[in-house]
Design a protein around this motif. Structure first.
Motif, PDB file in Angstrom:
ATOM      1  N   PRO A  99       0.207  -2.483   2.951  1.00 16.56           N
ATOM      2  CA  PRO A  99      -1.138  -2.850   2.476  1.00 16.56           C
ATOM      3  C   PRO A  99      -2.139  -1.702   2.584  1.00 16.56           C
ATOM      4  N   SER A 100      -1.887  -0.767   3.487  1.00 16.86           N
ATOM      5  CA  SER A 100      -2.829   0.333   3.714  1.00 16.86           C
ATOM      6  C   SER A 100      -2.409   1.628   3.018  1.00 16.86           C
ATOM      7  N   TRP A 101      -1.490   1.544   2.047  1.00 18.49           N
ATOM      8  CA  TRP A 101      -0.916   2.765   1.467  1.00 18.49           C
ATOM      9  C   TRP A 101      -1.978   3.684   0.858  1.00 18.49           C
ATOM     10  N   LEU A 102      -2.942   3.104   0.151  1.00 17.57           N
ATOM     11  CA  LEU A 102      -3.934   3.926  -0.524  1.00 17.57           C
ATOM     12  C   LEU A 102      -4.850   4.624   0.480  1.00 17.57           C
ATOM     13  N   PHE A 137      -0.044   3.305 -10.249  1.00 22.46           N
ATOM     14  CA  PHE A 137      -0.202   4.532 -11.035  1.00 22.46           C
ATOM     15  C   PHE A 137      -1.673   4.777 -11.374  1.00 22.46           C
ATOM     16  N   ARG A 138      -2.353   3.738 -11.847  1.00 25.20           N
ATOM     17  CA  ARG A 138      -3.765   3.886 -12.222  1.00 25.20           C
ATOM     18  C   ARG A 138      -4.624   4.296 -11.029  1.00 25.20           C
ATOM     19  N   LEU A 139      -4.391   3.672  -9.896  1.00 24.12           N
ATOM     20  CA  LEU A 139      -5.175   3.999  -8.699  1.00 24.12           C
ATOM     21  C   LEU A 139      -5.002   5.471  -8.318  1.00 24.12           C
ATOM     22  N   GLU A 188      -6.771   7.760 -10.876  1.00 22.37           N
ATOM     23  CA  GLU A 188      -8.217   7.764 -10.604  1.00 22.37           C
ATOM     24  C   GLU A 188      -8.537   8.629  -9.392  1.00 22.37           C
ATOM     25  N   LEU A 189      -7.666   8.594  -8.388  1.00 26.34           N
ATOM     26  CA  LEU A 189      -7.857   9.420  -7.198  1.00 26.34           C
ATOM     27  C   LEU A 189      -7.742  10.903  -7.556  1.00 26.34           C
ATOM     28  N   ALA A 190      -6.750  11.241  -8.375  1.00 27.32           N
ATOM     29  CA  ALA A 190      -6.574  12.636  -8.791  1.00 27.32           C
ATOM     30  C   ALA A 190      -7.806  13.130  -9.534  1.00 27.32           C
ATOM     31  N   ALA A 243      -2.083  16.137 -11.173  1.00 26.54           N
ATOM     32  CA  ALA A 243      -1.151  15.087 -10.757  1.00 26.54           C
ATOM     33  C   ALA A 243       0.180  15.272 -11.474  1.00 26.54           C
ATOM     34  N   SER A 244       1.266  15.210 -10.713  1.00 23.16           N
ATOM     35  CA  SER A 244       2.613  15.355 -11.280  1.00 23.16           C
ATOM     36  C   SER A 244       3.163  13.975 -11.598  1.00 23.16           C
TER      37      SER A 244
END
Length: 297
Positions: A74-77, A115-117, A120-122, A129-130
């Motif tokens: 749950p805390s991956w991001l 993927f989208r998250l 957006e972070l990149a 982003a690769s």
């Protein structure tokens, strides 16, 4: 000696991790001077970070690969963001979409969300982003259009898409990185696709320890001692199934020279010229704020 830049590899892979000092030393001796090492899950981000701390030539990349989406915590991001905060030299990767034989086992809605998250972070971090994409190029272009463009760059790693999609991807900020998997594509199709890629957007990679280049002469390949092991499927994809070598033979990063030779032959370019071009492209792409490339010059 020509200089080369491996734009995407996995030196933290458990099949080769204990051989990294020797692999890097041998690769450096051949002129391969930088390695963009891509993490794939929460389980290996610390290994990539530690490797970067130990080796000036290693550029760390952190990302959650589509194959490991179901295993995320749950805390991956939040954990991912912490790695970027503590590692200014890091890029994003490996992230992506997969509808191939293994990707079909992972809920595609979940893949898209993760993927989208990360895209957006990149974009927020202004880092390249690769991106991994297997049989999902239509979905990929739609998502990149909705989140992009990406002035810091997107790397379409081991690109095996069509020539027709290249302009759309390039307009969004994509670079096209080629590995030994390209050798499994029909030569005429590969040549057409390569010639459609703007010269300033071509990169070379190994995807080591996978994507072993095809070769009729095994002596022309750098080998990894003891690599003929069974069950090595960490990052193998459908495109590798036609390889002339046994599946369990692992790819040494120094085999980027075989990729260089093949791509240069299809582009009808001098190998030294292509090495200079792809090295310059990679240096430009990885010269974001905090990057080792930028700091070391």
């Amino acid at each position: 000696m020509m200089k080369l830049f491996d734009s995407h590899c996995h030196l933290q892979d458990p099949r080769i991790f204990n051989k990294v000092p020797q692999l890097i030393r041998t690769a450096l001796d051949t002129g391969l001077v930088r390695f963009a090492v891509n993490g794939i899950s929460e389980e290996d981000w610390h290994l990539v970070k530690n490797m970067s701390d130990c080796y000036p030539s290693v550029i760390p990349c952190f990302g959650l690969h589509p194959w490991y989406v179901a295993e995320r915590t749950p805390s991956w991001l939040g954990t991912l963001k912490e790695f970027f905060e503590s590692t200014p030299a890091a890029a994003v990767g490996e992230i992506g979409l997969d509808k191939g034989s293994r990707g079909r086992e992972i809920d595609f809605t979940d893949q898209i969300e993760v993927f989208r998250l990360q895209l957006e972070l990149a974009k927020e971090l202004k880092r390249p982003a690769s991106v991994h994409c297997v049989r999902a190029f239509g979905d990929l272009i739609q998502i990149l259009k909705s989140v992009g463009p990406f002035p810091a760059g997107i790397i379409l790693h081991s690109y095996m898409g069509s020539a027709e999609m290249v302009p759309e991807f390039a307009e969004l900020g994509a670079y096209f990185s080629f590995s030994g998997f390209l050798m499994s594509m029909k030569e005429s199709k590969a040549k057409k696709m390569l010639k459609s890629v703007p010269s300033e957007r071509i990169l070379l990679e190994t995807d080591a320890p996978d994507a072993l280049p095809k070769s009729k002469n095994l002596d022309s390949l750098f080998s990894i001692e003891g690599s003929r092991v069974r069950g090595g499927n960490f990052m193998s994809i459908d495109a590798s199934d036609t390889s002339a070598q046994p599946k369990e033979t692992l790819n040494h990063p120094a085999n980027i020279h075989n990729v260089l030779k093949y791509v240069a032959s299809l582009l009808e370019m001098n190998e030294e010229e292509l090495a200079d071009l792809t090295y310059s492209n990679a240096v430009r792409l990885f010269s974001y704020e905090g990057s080792k490339v930028l700091l070391e010059g």
